[in-house]
Design a protein around this motif. Structure first.
Motif, PDB file in Angstrom:
ATOM      1  N   VAL A  67       0.832  -1.033  -0.111  1.00  0.00           N
ATOM      2  CA  VAL A  67      -0.048  -0.062   0.163  1.00  0.00           C
ATOM      3  C   VAL A  67       0.897   1.158  -0.010  1.00  0.00           C
ATOM      4  CG1 VAL A  67      -1.712   1.568   1.265  1.00  0.00           C
ATOM      5  CG2 VAL A  67      -1.981  -1.211   1.000  1.00  0.00           C
ATOM      6  N   ARG A  68       1.999   1.121   0.755  1.00  0.00           N
ATOM      7  CA  ARG A  68       2.827   2.432   0.963  1.00  0.00           C
ATOM      8  C   ARG A  68       3.495   2.430  -0.658  1.00  0.00           C
ATOM      9  NH1 ARG A  68       3.961   0.416   6.091  1.00  0.00           N
ATOM     10  NH2 ARG A  68       5.808  -0.736   5.414  1.00  0.00           N
ATOM     11  N   ARG A  69       3.972   1.510  -1.019  1.00  0.00           N
ATOM     12  CA  ARG A  69       4.487   1.591  -2.493  1.00  0.00           C
ATOM     13  C   ARG A  69       3.545   2.151  -3.500  1.00  0.00           C
ATOM     14  NH1 ARG A  69       8.614   2.362  -5.650  1.00  0.00           N
ATOM     15  NH2 ARG A  69       8.786   1.179  -7.493  1.00  0.00           N
ATOM     16  N   LEU A  70       2.188   1.742  -3.445  1.00  0.00           N
ATOM     17  CA  LEU A  70       1.398   2.281  -4.340  1.00  0.00           C
ATOM     18  C   LEU A  70       1.152   3.885  -4.341  1.00  0.00           C
ATOM     19  CD1 LEU A  70      -1.597  -0.273  -4.179  1.00  0.00           C
ATOM     20  CD2 LEU A  70      -0.111   0.129  -6.152  1.00  0.00           C
ATOM     21  N   ALA A  71       1.411   4.334  -3.053  1.00  0.00           N
ATOM     22  CA  ALA A  71       1.312   5.719  -2.922  1.00  0.00           C
ATOM     23  C   ALA A  71       2.623   6.398  -3.400  1.00  0.00           C
ATOM     24  CB  ALA A  71       1.251   6.171  -1.383  1.00  0.00           C
ATOM     25  N   GLU A  72       3.574   5.869  -3.066  1.00  0.00           N
ATOM     26  CA  GLU A  72       4.936   6.135  -3.633  1.00  0.00           C
ATOM     27  C   GLU A  72       5.057   6.562  -5.305  1.00  0.00           C
ATOM     28  OE1 GLU A  72       7.582   3.667  -1.893  1.00  0.00           O
ATOM     29  OE2 GLU A  72       7.698   4.407   0.031  1.00  0.00           O
ATOM     30  N   LEU A  73       4.363   5.662  -5.785  1.00  0.00           N
ATOM     31  CA  LEU A  73       4.581   5.707  -7.230  1.00  0.00           C
ATOM     32  C   LEU A  73       3.645   6.696  -7.967  1.00  0.00           C
ATOM     33  CD1 LEU A  73       3.858   1.784  -8.076  1.00  0.00           C
ATOM     34  CD2 LEU A  73       5.850   3.158  -8.386  1.00  0.00           C
ATOM     35  N   ASP A  74       2.922   7.610  -7.277  1.00  0.00           N
ATOM     36  CA  ASP A  74       2.226   8.922  -7.826  1.00  0.00           C
ATOM     37  C   ASP A  74       1.691   8.563  -9.076  1.00  0.00           C
ATOM     38  OD1 ASP A  74       1.771  11.278  -7.894  1.00  0.00           O
ATOM     39  OD2 ASP A  74       3.589  11.924  -8.858  1.00  0.00           O
ATOM     40  N   LEU A  75       0.747   7.575  -9.003  1.00  0.00           N
ATOM     41  CA  LEU A  75       0.065   6.972  -9.992  1.00  0.00           C
ATOM     42  C   LEU A  75      -1.055   8.260 -10.508  1.00  0.00           C
ATOM     43  CD1 LEU A  75      -0.323   3.307  -8.958  1.00  0.00           C
ATOM     44  CD2 LEU A  75       0.963   4.269 -10.643  1.00  0.00           C
ATOM     45  N   ASP A  76      -1.390   8.122 -11.922  1.00  0.00           N
ATOM     46  CA  ASP A  76      -2.575   8.832 -12.390  1.00  0.00           C
ATOM     47  C   ASP A  76      -3.869   8.013 -12.554  1.00  0.00           C
ATOM     48  OD1 ASP A  76      -1.258  11.488 -13.080  1.00  0.00           O
ATOM     49  OD2 ASP A  76       0.146  10.332 -14.455  1.00  0.00           O
ATOM     50  N   VAL A  77      -3.592   6.850 -12.752  1.00  0.00           N
ATOM     51  CA  VAL A  77      -4.800   5.786 -12.831  1.00  0.00           C
ATOM     52  C   VAL A  77      -4.132   4.593 -12.660  1.00  0.00           C
ATOM     53  CG1 VAL A  77      -4.574   5.496 -15.364  1.00  0.00           C
ATOM     54  CG2 VAL A  77      -6.620   5.175 -14.378  1.00  0.00           C
ATOM     55  N   ILE A  78      -5.163   3.534 -12.169  1.00  0.00           N
ATOM     56  CA  ILE A  78      -4.890   2.174 -11.921  1.00  0.00           C
ATOM     57  C   ILE A  78      -5.971   1.336 -13.015  1.00  0.00           C
ATOM     58  CG2 ILE A  78      -5.351  -0.065 -10.662  1.00  0.00           C
ATOM     59  CD1 ILE A  78      -3.841   1.612  -8.292  1.00  0.00           C
ATOM     60  N   VAL A  79      -5.297   0.515 -13.788  1.00  0.00           N
ATOM     61  CA  VAL A  79      -6.219  -0.443 -14.660  1.00  0.00           C
ATOM     62  C   VAL A  79      -6.440  -1.909 -13.992  1.00  0.00           C
ATOM     63  CG1 VAL A  79      -6.308  -1.285 -16.810  1.00  0.00           C
ATOM     64  CG2 VAL A  79      -5.574   0.846 -16.776  1.00  0.00           C
ATOM     65  N   PRO A  80      -7.466  -2.145 -13.378  1.00  0.00           N
ATOM     66  CA  PRO A  80      -7.650  -3.454 -12.934  1.00  0.00           C
ATOM     67  C   PRO A  80      -7.758  -4.473 -13.812  1.00  0.00           C
ATOM     68  CG  PRO A  80      -9.608  -2.527 -12.579  1.00  0.00           C
ATOM     69  CD  PRO A  80      -8.530  -1.486 -13.341  1.00  0.00           C
ATOM     70  N   HIS A  81      -7.059  -5.876 -13.641  1.00  0.00           N
ATOM     71  CA  HIS A  81      -7.222  -6.967 -14.558  1.00  0.00           C
ATOM     72  C   HIS A  81      -7.456  -8.032 -13.728  1.00  0.00           C
ATOM     73  CE1 HIS A  81      -5.333  -4.983 -17.870  1.00  0.00           C
ATOM     74  NE2 HIS A  81      -4.410  -4.380 -17.183  1.00  0.00           N
ATOM     75  N   MET A  82      -8.319  -8.125 -12.641  1.00  0.00           N
ATOM     76  CA  MET A  82      -8.575  -9.012 -11.706  1.00  0.00           C
ATOM     77  C   MET A  82     -10.131  -9.576 -11.908  1.00  0.00           C
ATOM     78  SD  MET A  82      -6.674  -7.312  -8.379  1.00  0.00           S
ATOM     79  CE  MET A  82      -6.704  -8.784  -7.603  1.00  0.00           C
ATOM     80  N   PHE A  83     -10.340 -10.613 -11.912  1.00  0.00           N
ATOM     81  CA  PHE A  83     -11.725 -11.102 -12.298  1.00  0.00           C
ATOM     82  C   PHE A  83     -12.253 -12.198 -11.241  1.00  0.00           C
ATOM     83  CE2 PHE A  83      -9.193 -10.629 -16.242  1.00  0.00           C
ATOM     84  CZ  PHE A  83      -9.936  -9.543 -16.511  1.00  0.00           C
ATOM     85  N   CYS A  84     -11.581 -12.485 -10.065  1.00  0.00           N
ATOM     86  CA  CYS A  84     -12.289 -13.167  -8.969  1.00  0.00           C
ATOM     87  C   CYS A  84     -13.190 -12.076  -8.205  1.00  0.00           C
ATOM     88  CB  CYS A  84     -11.346 -13.485  -8.110  1.00  0.00           C
ATOM     89  SG  CYS A  84     -10.202 -12.593  -7.368  1.00  0.00           S
ATOM     90  N   VAL A  85     -14.226 -12.444  -7.603  1.00  0.00           N
ATOM     91  CA  VAL A  85     -15.048 -11.545  -6.977  1.00  0.00           C
ATOM     92  C   VAL A  85     -14.111 -10.387  -5.846  1.00  0.00           C
ATOM     93  CG1 VAL A  85     -17.052 -11.251  -5.267  1.00  0.00           C
ATOM     94  CG2 VAL A  85     -16.822 -12.932  -6.720  1.00  0.00           C
ATOM     95  N   GLU A  86     -13.241 -10.998  -5.215  1.00  0.00           N
ATOM     96  CA  GLU A  86     -12.592 -10.208  -4.329  1.00  0.00           C
ATOM     97  C   GLU A  86     -11.679  -9.182  -5.250  1.00  0.00           C
ATOM     98  OE1 GLU A  86      -9.725 -10.622  -0.256  1.00  0.00           O
ATOM     99  OE2 GLU A  86      -8.854 -11.562  -2.382  1.00  0.00           O
ATOM    100  N   GLY A  87     -11.204  -9.668  -6.254  1.00  0.00           N
ATOM    101  CA  GLY A  87     -10.349  -8.599  -7.334  1.00  0.00           C
ATOM    102  C   GLY A  87     -11.256  -7.688  -7.701  1.00  0.00           C
ATOM    103  N   MET A  88     -12.596  -7.916  -7.814  1.00  0.00           N
ATOM    104  CA  MET A  88     -13.301  -7.044  -8.641  1.00  0.00           C
ATOM    105  C   MET A  88     -13.987  -5.927  -7.532  1.00  0.00           C
ATOM    106  SD  MET A  88     -14.863  -9.071 -11.745  1.00  0.00           S
ATOM    107  CE  MET A  88     -15.863 -10.309 -10.810  1.00  0.00           C
ATOM    108  N   THR A  89     -14.053  -6.517  -6.342  1.00  0.00           N
ATOM    109  CA  THR A  89     -14.737  -5.703  -5.522  1.00  0.00           C
ATOM    110  C   THR A  89     -13.660  -5.146  -4.275  1.00  0.00           C
ATOM    111  OG1 THR A  89     -15.314  -7.504  -4.212  1.00  0.00           O
ATOM    112  CG2 THR A  89     -16.570  -6.807  -5.793  1.00  0.00           C
TER     113      THR A  89
END
Length: 340
Positions: A79-101
């Motif tokens: 989670v800290r790493r995601l914040a450090e990346l200073d992202l403009d957008v995330i594109v999800p490629h997860m298809f299990c229920v947990e991944g999609m929610t």
């Protein structure tokens, strides 16, 4: 301006869903049409044990390039790493229920723009029974159906032929067409092996098409429709091929698609195009979809369309990766993209 994009890939649920996610993630990230001058791409992988990694490529993530596996991160560190990346957008490629929610909820909590539908839309739209009830309540045609729950000693009142399918499963896993009464119990037991809730619905003989909707220029655009040429229904064999253990085979996307088994654009009458366009755009609004939505539709002998299923979490394989070819702007926490 360079747009920083993260592909979110993986699954904690099963090897099938993990492999499925990696498969489609590779198909998107490997697309030659991606504009790598205007977009900077990163990858995050959620592994079966719950750890994360941030490989430079998905080949590195699964070891297919022969390199040492990437460093594993705990959830808090990731989670800290995601914040450090200073992202403009995330594109999800997860298809299990947990991944999609739940993972989409995480992205919202981190206040990072997400391409696609919110988790609250997907919670409803991935439940086939609830989706059917919501659409029907809003005047959108769906096949008649009944919900069965495991251990409740219920038996469907519908007469064959019927389609039996798990409520919360993807890629046609656990689905059966039952033409004879004596085969119904086996089909229901098979569906219950995937989910504790099962839908039994009327089988509508006829044509099957898929229609996609995207939000564009402040309105909705219905993409060219695909018609599948089928003997009866689409099963897992028409989609992704697996071995006897249920693991995805290499190049499964290509192997599952045979020449002549589909046509795009579909050859439909003007009246049928209008009916489908009106139906899917209304469904997009009713289900509170965002950015895109996808619909599997049956057409009976009277050219009446019925929505079978809704897919609020799409794969972004090669043909869809042009989402990232020409940006309009990224501002106010929302990404606006030009679709070619």
């Amino acid at each position: 301006m360079v747009v920083r994009v993260l592909h979110l890939v993986g699954s904690r649920r099963s090897k099938f869903y993990y492999d499925l996610s990696v498969l489609y993630g590779k198909a998107c990230d490997g697309c030659v049409d991606l504009d790598r001058e205007r977009f900077e791409f990163h990858i995050a992988v959620v592994h079966l044990d719950g750890s994360w990694s941030f490989p430079s490529s998905l080949d590195e993530a699964d070891g297919s390039d022969g390199a040492l596996p990437p460093r594993r991160w705990s959830f808090p560190s990731a989670v800290r790493r995601l914040a450090e990346l200073d992202l403009d957008v995330i594109v999800p490629h997860m298809f299990c229920v947990e991944g999609m929610t739940r993972f989409r909820s995480l992205v919202d909590l981190l206040d990072i723009p997400l391409l696609g539908n919110h988790d609250h839309t997907i919670w409803l739209a991935t439940d086939k029974a609830i989706t059917k009830q919501i659409l029907h309540a809003n005047g959108i045609q769906v096949p008649q159906g009944e919900l069965l729950q495991k251990f409740h000693c219920e038996w469907p009142t519908m007469k064959v032929p019927v389609v039996v399918k798990p409520c919360n499963e993807d890629n046609s896993r656990g689905i059966s067409l039952v033409k004879h009464e004596e085969d119904l119990k086996f089909a229901i037991d098979h569906a219950f092996s995937f989910d504790s809730r099962v839908v039994v619905e009327e089988y509508i003989a006829g044509r099957e098409v898929r229609a996609g909707v995207i939000e564009e220029d402040g309105g909705l655009t219905v993409l060219p429709k695909v018609e599948y040429f089928l003997k009866d229904i689409r099963t897992a064999a028409h989609k992704l091929q697996t071995d006897s253990s249920g693991n995805l085979l290499n190049k499964a996307i290509v192997a599952a698609k045979q020449d002549g088994d589909r046509q795009c654009p579909a050859d439909l009458s003007d009246v049928l195009h209008q009916r489908i366009d009106a139906m899917v755009t209304k469904a997009h609004h009713v289900l509170k979809c965002r950015h895109y939505s996808l619909y599997d539709i049956r057409i009976d002998e009277n050219e009446q369309p019925f929505i079978l299923e809704v897919s609020p979490a799409l794969s972004l394989a090669a043909q869809d990766s042009k989402l990232f070819s020409t940006p309009r702007s990224v501002r106010n926490g929302h990404i606006k993209l030009k679709l070619q």
